[in-house]
Scaffold this active site. Structure first.
Site, mmCIF file in Angstrom:
data_model
loop_
_atom_site.group_PDB
_atom_site.id
_atom_site.type_symbol
_atom_site.label_atom_id
_atom_site.label_comp_id
_atom_site.label_asym_id
_atom_site.label_seq_id
_atom_site.Cartn_x
_atom_site.Cartn_y
_atom_site.Cartn_z
ATOM 1 N N ASP A 80 -7.010 -52.715 -37.423
ATOM 2 C CA ASP A 80 -6.730 -53.870 -36.568
ATOM 3 C C ASP A 80 -5.419 -53.637 -35.828
ATOM 4 O O ASP A 80 -4.557 -52.888 -36.288
ATOM 5 C CB ASP A 80 -6.655 -55.176 -37.376
ATOM 6 N N ASP A 90 -4.752 -49.640 -31.928
ATOM 7 C CA ASP A 90 -5.247 -50.350 -30.753
ATOM 8 C C ASP A 90 -6.471 -49.562 -30.292
ATOM 9 O O ASP A 90 -6.350 -48.395 -29.885
ATOM 10 C CB ASP A 90 -4.160 -50.360 -29.668
ATOM 11 N N VAL A 91 -7.629 -50.195 -30.340
ATOM 12 C CA VAL A 91 -8.864 -49.439 -30.060
ATOM 13 C C VAL A 91 -9.014 -49.062 -28.583
ATOM 14 O O VAL A 91 -9.937 -48.348 -28.228
ATOM 15 C CB VAL A 91 -10.130 -50.184 -30.553
ATOM 16 N N ASN A 110 -16.245 -53.051 -33.759
ATOM 17 C CA ASN A 110 -16.430 -54.502 -33.691
ATOM 18 C C ASN A 110 -15.296 -55.249 -32.996
ATOM 19 O O ASN A 110 -15.499 -56.370 -32.528
ATOM 20 C CB ASN A 110 -16.592 -54.988 -35.150
ATOM 21 N N TYR A 135 -17.134 -60.837 -19.855
ATOM 22 C CA TYR A 135 -17.522 -60.681 -21.262
ATOM 23 C C TYR A 135 -18.981 -60.241 -21.368
ATOM 24 O O TYR A 135 -19.305 -59.280 -22.079
ATOM 25 C CB TYR A 135 -17.301 -62.013 -21.991
ATOM 26 N N LYS A 139 -20.503 -56.654 -22.902
ATOM 27 C CA LYS A 139 -21.429 -56.589 -24.030
ATOM 28 C C LYS A 139 -22.751 -55.932 -23.622
ATOM 29 O O LYS A 139 -23.401 -55.262 -24.430
ATOM 30 C CB LYS A 139 -21.660 -57.986 -24.612
ATOM 31 N N THR A 178 -15.827 -68.264 -35.921
ATOM 32 C CA THR A 178 -14.673 -67.387 -36.174
ATOM 33 C C THR A 178 -13.513 -67.855 -35.287
ATOM 34 O O THR A 178 -13.722 -68.654 -34.368
ATOM 35 C CB THR A 178 -14.981 -65.925 -35.784
HETATM 36 P P1 NAI Z 1 -11.884 -62.491 -34.058
HETATM 37 O O1 NAI Z 1 -10.990 -62.847 -32.917
HETATM 38 O O2 NAI Z 1 -11.986 -63.408 -35.225
HETATM 39 O O3 NAI Z 1 -11.550 -61.019 -34.585
HETATM 40 C C1 NAI Z 1 -11.335 -59.959 -33.697
HETATM 41 C C2 NAI Z 1 -10.365 -58.987 -34.327
HETATM 42 O O4 NAI Z 1 -10.217 -57.863 -33.432
HETATM 43 C C3 NAI Z 1 -8.958 -59.566 -34.534
HETATM 44 O O5 NAI Z 1 -8.519 -59.311 -35.851
HETATM 45 C C4 NAI Z 1 -8.105 -58.830 -33.503
HETATM 46 O O6 NAI Z 1 -6.754 -58.639 -33.911
HETATM 47 C C5 NAI Z 1 -8.846 -57.511 -33.376
HETATM 48 N N1 NAI Z 1 -8.557 -56.848 -32.100
HETATM 49 C C6 NAI Z 1 -8.551 -57.382 -30.859
HETATM 50 N N2 NAI Z 1 -8.187 -56.477 -29.955
HETATM 51 C C7 NAI Z 1 -7.966 -55.310 -30.630
HETATM 52 C C8 NAI Z 1 -7.560 -54.011 -30.241
HETATM 53 N N3 NAI Z 1 -7.297 -53.721 -28.962
HETATM 54 N N4 NAI Z 1 -7.444 -53.060 -31.199
HETATM 55 C C9 NAI Z 1 -7.699 -53.332 -32.497
HETATM 56 N N5 NAI Z 1 -8.079 -54.565 -32.922
HETATM 57 C C10 NAI Z 1 -8.198 -55.535 -31.997
HETATM 58 O O7 NAI Z 1 -13.341 -62.292 -33.372
HETATM 59 P P2 NAI Z 1 -14.828 -62.290 -33.976
HETATM 60 O O8 NAI Z 1 -15.470 -63.556 -33.582
HETATM 61 O O9 NAI Z 1 -14.852 -61.857 -35.368
HETATM 62 O O10 NAI Z 1 -15.463 -61.179 -33.022
HETATM 63 C C11 NAI Z 1 -15.719 -59.860 -33.453
HETATM 64 C C12 NAI Z 1 -16.653 -59.243 -32.443
HETATM 65 O O11 NAI Z 1 -17.859 -60.005 -32.375
HETATM 66 C C13 NAI Z 1 -16.104 -59.192 -31.018
HETATM 67 O O12 NAI Z 1 -16.482 -57.972 -30.423
HETATM 68 C C14 NAI Z 1 -16.812 -60.357 -30.345
HETATM 69 O O13 NAI Z 1 -16.912 -60.182 -28.963
HETATM 70 C C15 NAI Z 1 -18.163 -60.310 -31.032
HETATM 71 N N6 NAI Z 1 -18.958 -61.524 -31.009
HETATM 72 C C16 NAI Z 1 -18.445 -62.689 -31.491
HETATM 73 C C17 NAI Z 1 -19.210 -63.834 -31.456
HETATM 74 C C18 NAI Z 1 -18.687 -65.146 -31.941
HETATM 75 O O14 NAI Z 1 -19.304 -66.187 -31.645
HETATM 76 N N7 NAI Z 1 -17.600 -65.197 -32.685
HETATM 77 C C19 NAI Z 1 -20.594 -63.828 -30.925
HETATM 78 C C20 NAI Z 1 -21.039 -62.532 -30.482
HETATM 79 C C21 NAI Z 1 -20.238 -61.421 -30.523
#
Ligand code: NAI
Length: 249
Positions: free
Chosen positions: A37, A58-59, A85, A153, A157, A188
């Site tokens: 992360d 940082d990904v 992810n 977005y 995706k 989330t």
């Molecule tokens: P979240 O915001 O709870 O977690 C995302 C994590 O990614 C955070 O811990 C953040 O620090 C980390 N992150 C962000 N940018 C980063 C970077 N450049 N390098 C390393 N880490 C980084 O989000 P959530 O909801 O768990 O989302 C996870 C994935 O699921 C994302 O790709 C999101 O687009 C996708 N998604 C989420 C949905 C939702 O409704 N929550 C629905 C469909 C897809």
């Protein structure tokens, strides 16, 4: 059930939401989990909780991506599962007419280019091992679009979905499976942040979800564990919807 016994799994965005729930699930199923992360406190906490390793990365940085897989390999001796992810939500007004080029590029960088970098740098490990499972987080919007304006977005995706399909086909005979996970709305911090900016958005979304509620992150993690495991041995190049029926409605 120990479907992932001793498999080495690298999870990006493991500090929160879907990534965190998946780190927990993978650990329960016996995996050695590398939690990646950008955010150090949450990522380190996740790794601590699951008895795994934390790598701050940082990904969007190629150097960081190379280093995170190298660290996983040096520590545990293989890289068997990559859950790519990490992602960010759309900018505030993400309609095609309003989104500026900088905001557009930022979303592509974090949501799509990161997945390209992760796949590019993990596949060589999996090739050498002759096996591996990659799960890339796309979204239901990649399949059906969104009535709420989120063009950068949705496009990011869609790219993840198309890339996963192609890689799944390309590397199938080398024992590497690549699938796109397409979650519906999941409860989330990412979703809560969107709803905080636009409270009516939650209601607008909810009416379109046949099961009548948002997913819990643990329900998405269960699907990721399945895709990562040998139970999914004949599944590759798939768009794997876990969306409470949205795409079928
Ligand atoms: P979240 O915001 O709870 O977690 C995302 C994590 O990614 C955070 O811990 C953040 O620090 C980390 N992150 C962000 N940018 C980063 C970077 N450049 N390098 C390393 N880490 C980084 O989000 P959530 O909801 O768990 O989302 C996870 C994935 O699921 C994302 O790709 C999101 O687009 C996708 N998604 C989420 C949905 C939702 O409704 N929550 C629905 C469909 C897809």
């Amino acid at each position: 059930m120990q479907r992932l016994q001793d498999r080495v799994a690298v999870i990006t965005g493991a500090g929160s939401g879907i990534g965190l729930a998946t780190a927990r699930r993978f650990a329960e199923e016996g995996a050695k989990v590398v939690c990646v992360d950008l955010d150090e406190p949450t990522g380190a906490k996740a790794a601590d909780e699951v008895g795994g390793l934390f790598v701050r990365a940082d990904v969007t940085s190629e150097d960081d991506v190379v280093r995170m897989y190298q660290t996983a390999f040096d520590t545990y001796g293989s890289v068997d599962i990559a859950f790519n992810n990490a992602g960010i939500s759309p900018p505030d007004d993400d309609s095609i007419l309003e989104t500026g080029l900088d905001a557009w590029r930022r979303v592509q960088e974090v949501n799509l280019t990161s997945v390209y970098l992760c796949c590019k740098h993990v596949i060589p490990y999996m090739r050498r091992q002759g096996k591996g499972s990659i799960v890339n987080t796309a979204s239901f919007v990649a399949v059906m679009g969104s009535a709420t304006s989120q063009i950068s977005y949705t496009a990011s995706k869609g790219g993840v979905l198309a890339m996963s399909r192609e890689l799944g086909v390309q590397f199938a005979r080398e024992g590497i499976r690549v699938n796109a996970l397409c979650p519906g709305p999941v409860n989330t911090p990412l979703l809560q942040e969107l709803f905080a900016k636009d409270p009516e958005r939650a209601q607008r979304r909810l009416v379109h979800i046949p099961v009548g509620r948002f997913a819990e992150a643990s329900e998405i993690a269960a699907a990721v564990a399945f895709l990562a495991s040998d139970d999914a041995s004949f599944i590759t190049g798939a768009e794997f919807l876990v969306d409470g029926g949205i795409s079928g409605a």
